[in-house]
Design an enzyme around this catalytic site. Structure first.
Site, short mmCIF file in Angstrom:
data_model
loop_
_atom_site.label_atom_id
_atom_site.label_comp_id
_atom_site.label_asym_id
_atom_site.label_seq_id
_atom_site.Cartn_x
_atom_site.Cartn_y
_atom_site.Cartn_z
N ARG A 1 34.57 41.37 -18.38
CA ARG A 1 33.91 41.85 -17.19
C ARG A 1 34.00 40.85 -16.06
O ARG A 1 33.83 39.64 -16.26
CB ARG A 1 32.41 42.11 -17.49
CG ARG A 1 31.64 42.69 -16.33
CD ARG A 1 30.16 42.81 -16.66
NE ARG A 1 29.51 41.52 -16.68
CZ ARG A 1 28.27 41.32 -17.09
NH1 ARG A 1 27.57 42.34 -17.55
NH2 ARG A 1 27.74 40.11 -17.09
N HIS B 1 19.64 49.17 -17.53
CA HIS B 1 19.46 48.06 -16.62
C HIS B 1 20.50 48.09 -15.51
O HIS B 1 21.56 48.71 -15.62
CB HIS B 1 19.55 46.73 -17.36
CG HIS B 1 20.92 46.45 -17.94
ND1 HIS B 1 21.40 47.08 -19.07
CD2 HIS B 1 21.91 45.61 -17.53
CE1 HIS B 1 22.61 46.65 -19.34
NE2 HIS B 1 22.96 45.76 -18.42
#
Length: 295
Positions: A286, A111
């Site tokens: 992240r 993805h």
């Protein structure tokens, strides 16, 4: 668009080791905490990122504040609609797979992050906090190369196609009908070109992934003779395009260690988080950078 050959960027500051013929470089001689506060070092790093598409670093003992500051060099940070941000560091998302959590495998698909947004992310800065002793690697894919090596007949067929991308059909699948409706209302499906253009390089990029649900403008007289050309013809074409990310020649694979970091260009890559390590622990943090609208 055909892009002229570009000069490979060089670095007078960092040591750059290209990891595959297609994508990825490991950078040494680099303190990312220093890069976060130095405009010249950052400009050098950004040029390497655009060229190699994903950069890797070891032994980066930076703080969460430095992590956020480095990512903000690229642009404003986004929040994640499902996971949320660290309360003390907005834009920093904790992705902790630990013994308390049940094993999840929904990430096991190639993805491009958040293409269900009208403006998908520019890229991400991902730091490993804790790594399993074996497993838990991440794979990145060069989607410029994936487009370049498509057959000419396929390129002609997809030149003007657009695809719908959905968070409701992915993250929303585990939710109740009411929760899915609320998620869809907050993040309506986004429509993007199947082939986007990189705003920095002019490269053409194959821009469909596991968030793409269908081709929105395929059902035309040029493409459809009988119903079978649309159903399953259009779906088969989309799945063929999505499957290009699984070709090893376009990939690089990274083994995580604590305080290792990956920075990737989300516009020109896809990735796959390999979940082969349960019941070991994998903890990542992240920072995703807001991007532009694909064209």
């Amino acid at each position: 668009m055909t892009t002229a050959t570009r000069t490979r960027p060089t670095s007078s500051t960092f040591q750059v080791e290209q990891l595959t013929c297609s994508i990825g470089a490991e950078i040494t001689g680099c303190d990312l905490g220093e890069v976060a506060s130095d405009a010249d070092l950052f400009a050098e790093l950004r040029a390497l990122l655009v060229h190699h598409k994903v950069l890797f670093f070891r032994d980066q003992n930076i703080t969460r504040a430095q992590h956020v500051a480095l990512a903000q060099r690229f642009g404003p940070l986004e929040d994640h609609p499902v996971v949320g941000s660290d309360p003390d560091h907005p834009g920093l998302v904790r992705i902790y797979k630990d013994l308390v959590s049940p094993p999840e495998h929904y990430e096991n698909a190639y993805h491009c992050d958040a293409t269900w947004r009208e403006n998908p992310p520019f890229g991400c800065v991902l730091r490993c906090v804790e790594a399993p002793p074996v497993g838990g690697d991440t794979i990145w894919v060069n989607m410029v190369e994936a487009y370049r090596r498509l057959p000419a007949t396929v390129k002609d067929k997809i030149a003007n196609l657009r695809a719908r991308h959905s968070i409701e059909a992915s993250f929303g699948a585990r939710m109740s009908a009411e929760q899915r409706a609320a998620l869809h209302a907050r993040y309506p499906d986004a429509e993007h070109p199947v082939v986007r253009t990189h705003p920095d390089t002019g490269d053409e990029i194959l821009f469909v992934n596991s968030f793409a649900t269908h081709l929105v403008n395929y059902h035309t007289a040029d493409n459809i003779r009988f119903g079978i050309d649309y159903a399953p013809g259009a779906a088969n074409l989309l799945q063929y395009l999505i499957s290009q990310a699984s070709i090893p020649e376009y990939q690089v694979r990274w083994r995580w260690t604590p305080n290792s970091i990956a920075i990737w260009d989300n516009r020109s890559t896809q990735h796959y988080a390999v979940q082969d390590y349960w019941p070991a622990v994998r903890k990542m943090e992240r920072a995703g950078i807001i991007g532009d609208r694909p064209f």
